[in-house]
Scaffold this motif. Structure first.
Motif, PDB file in Angstrom:
ATOM      1  N   ASN A 112       0.840  -1.187   0.000  1.00 56.47           N
ATOM      2  CA  ASN A 112       0.000   0.000   0.000  1.00 56.47           C
ATOM      3  C   ASN A 112       0.883   1.246   0.000  1.00 56.47           C
ATOM      4  O   ASN A 112       0.801   2.071   0.885  1.00 56.47           O
ATOM      5  CB  ASN A 112      -0.943  -0.012   1.204  1.00 56.47           C
ATOM      6  N   GLU A 113       1.755   1.352  -1.015  1.00 54.50           N
ATOM      7  CA  GLU A 113       2.658   2.492  -1.094  1.00 54.50           C
ATOM      8  C   GLU A 113       2.043   3.569  -1.962  1.00 54.50           C
ATOM      9  O   GLU A 113       1.333   3.299  -2.910  1.00 54.50           O
ATOM     10  CB  GLU A 113       4.005   2.049  -1.647  1.00 54.50           C
ATOM     11  N   ARG A 114       2.331   4.817  -1.585  1.00 54.14           N
ATOM     12  CA  ARG A 114       1.787   5.956  -2.315  1.00 54.14           C
ATOM     13  C   ARG A 114       2.891   6.963  -2.596  1.00 54.14           C
ATOM     14  O   ARG A 114       3.865   7.043  -1.858  1.00 54.14           O
ATOM     15  CB  ARG A 114       0.693   6.642  -1.499  1.00 54.14           C
ATOM     16  N   VAL A 115       2.685   7.728  -3.640  1.00 57.32           N
ATOM     17  CA  VAL A 115       3.588   8.822  -3.972  1.00 57.32           C
ATOM     18  C   VAL A 115       2.797  10.108  -3.801  1.00 57.32           C
ATOM     19  O   VAL A 115       1.718  10.259  -4.364  1.00 57.32           O
ATOM     20  CB  VAL A 115       4.097   8.695  -5.422  1.00 57.32           C
ATOM     21  N   VAL A 116       3.326  11.031  -3.003  1.00 56.45           N
ATOM     22  CA  VAL A 116       2.668  12.316  -2.790  1.00 56.45           C
ATOM     23  C   VAL A 116       3.097  13.256  -3.914  1.00 56.45           C
ATOM     24  O   VAL A 116       4.280  13.538  -4.081  1.00 56.45           O
ATOM     25  CB  VAL A 116       3.034  12.919  -1.413  1.00 56.45           C
ATOM     26  N   LEU A 117       2.122  13.721  -4.682  1.00 55.13           N
ATOM     27  CA  LEU A 117       2.408  14.660  -5.767  1.00 55.13           C
ATOM     28  C   LEU A 117       2.455  16.098  -5.276  1.00 55.13           C
ATOM     29  O   LEU A 117       3.251  16.901  -5.748  1.00 55.13           O
ATOM     30  CB  LEU A 117       1.342  14.547  -6.856  1.00 55.13           C
ATOM     31  N   GLU A 118       1.565  16.433  -4.341  1.00 59.56           N
ATOM     32  CA  GLU A 118       1.470  17.816  -3.871  1.00 59.56           C
ATOM     33  C   GLU A 118       0.771  17.845  -2.520  1.00 59.56           C
ATOM     34  O   GLU A 118      -0.035  16.971  -2.210  1.00 59.56           O
ATOM     35  CB  GLU A 118       0.680  18.644  -4.882  1.00 59.56           C
ATOM     36  N   ARG A 119       1.075  18.868  -1.720  1.00 60.77           N
ATOM     37  CA  ARG A 119       0.441  19.091  -0.413  1.00 60.77           C
ATOM     38  C   ARG A 119      -0.267  20.441  -0.441  1.00 60.77           C
ATOM     39  O   ARG A 119       0.259  21.403  -0.983  1.00 60.77           O
ATOM     40  CB  ARG A 119       1.487  19.122   0.704  1.00 60.77           C
ATOM     41  N   PHE A 120      -1.442  20.492   0.193  1.00 60.09           N
ATOM     42  CA  PHE A 120      -2.209  21.734   0.274  1.00 60.09           C
ATOM     43  C   PHE A 120      -2.677  21.925   1.707  1.00 60.09           C
ATOM     44  O   PHE A 120      -3.232  20.997   2.301  1.00 60.09           O
ATOM     45  CB  PHE A 120      -3.430  21.683  -0.652  1.00 60.09           C
ATOM     46  N   PRO A 121      -2.484  23.108   2.293  1.00 58.20           N
ATOM     47  CA  PRO A 121      -2.951  23.340   3.664  1.00 58.20           C
ATOM     48  C   PRO A 121      -4.475  23.231   3.732  1.00 58.20           C
ATOM     49  O   PRO A 121      -5.184  23.623   2.797  1.00 58.20           O
ATOM     50  CB  PRO A 121      -2.484  24.756   3.984  1.00 58.20           C
TER      51      PRO A 121
END
Length: 71
Positions: A3-12
């Motif tokens: 269950n691995e994921r790649v974070v593309l972007e973070r938003f507050p």
């Protein structure tokens, strides 16, 4: 199954009322063919746009077609 994921972007999470930048970013990635999702990171109070690990999806698709993974 991993269950691995790649974070593309973070938003507050505290964006302006009625603003959905994470959903808009994910929608744009989906229109490019990526399986982007928005999840909430409670520890950092942020929305993350993620994609599941590509190798997992490719392996699953190959198994569905009866292909075997190369060693």
């Amino acid at each position: 199954m991993r269950n691995e994921r790649v974070v593309l972007e973070r938003f507050p999470a505290g964006g302006p009322r009625g603003s959905w930048p994470a959903e808009e970013f994910a929608h744009a990635r989906r229109s490019e063919g990526q399986c982007a999702e928005v999840v909430m990171d409670l520890a950092t109070d942020a929305f993350l746009v993620i994609v599941r690990e590509q190798l997992e999806r490719d392996a699953d698709a190959g198994r569905a077609r009866g292909e075997h993974a190369a060693a």
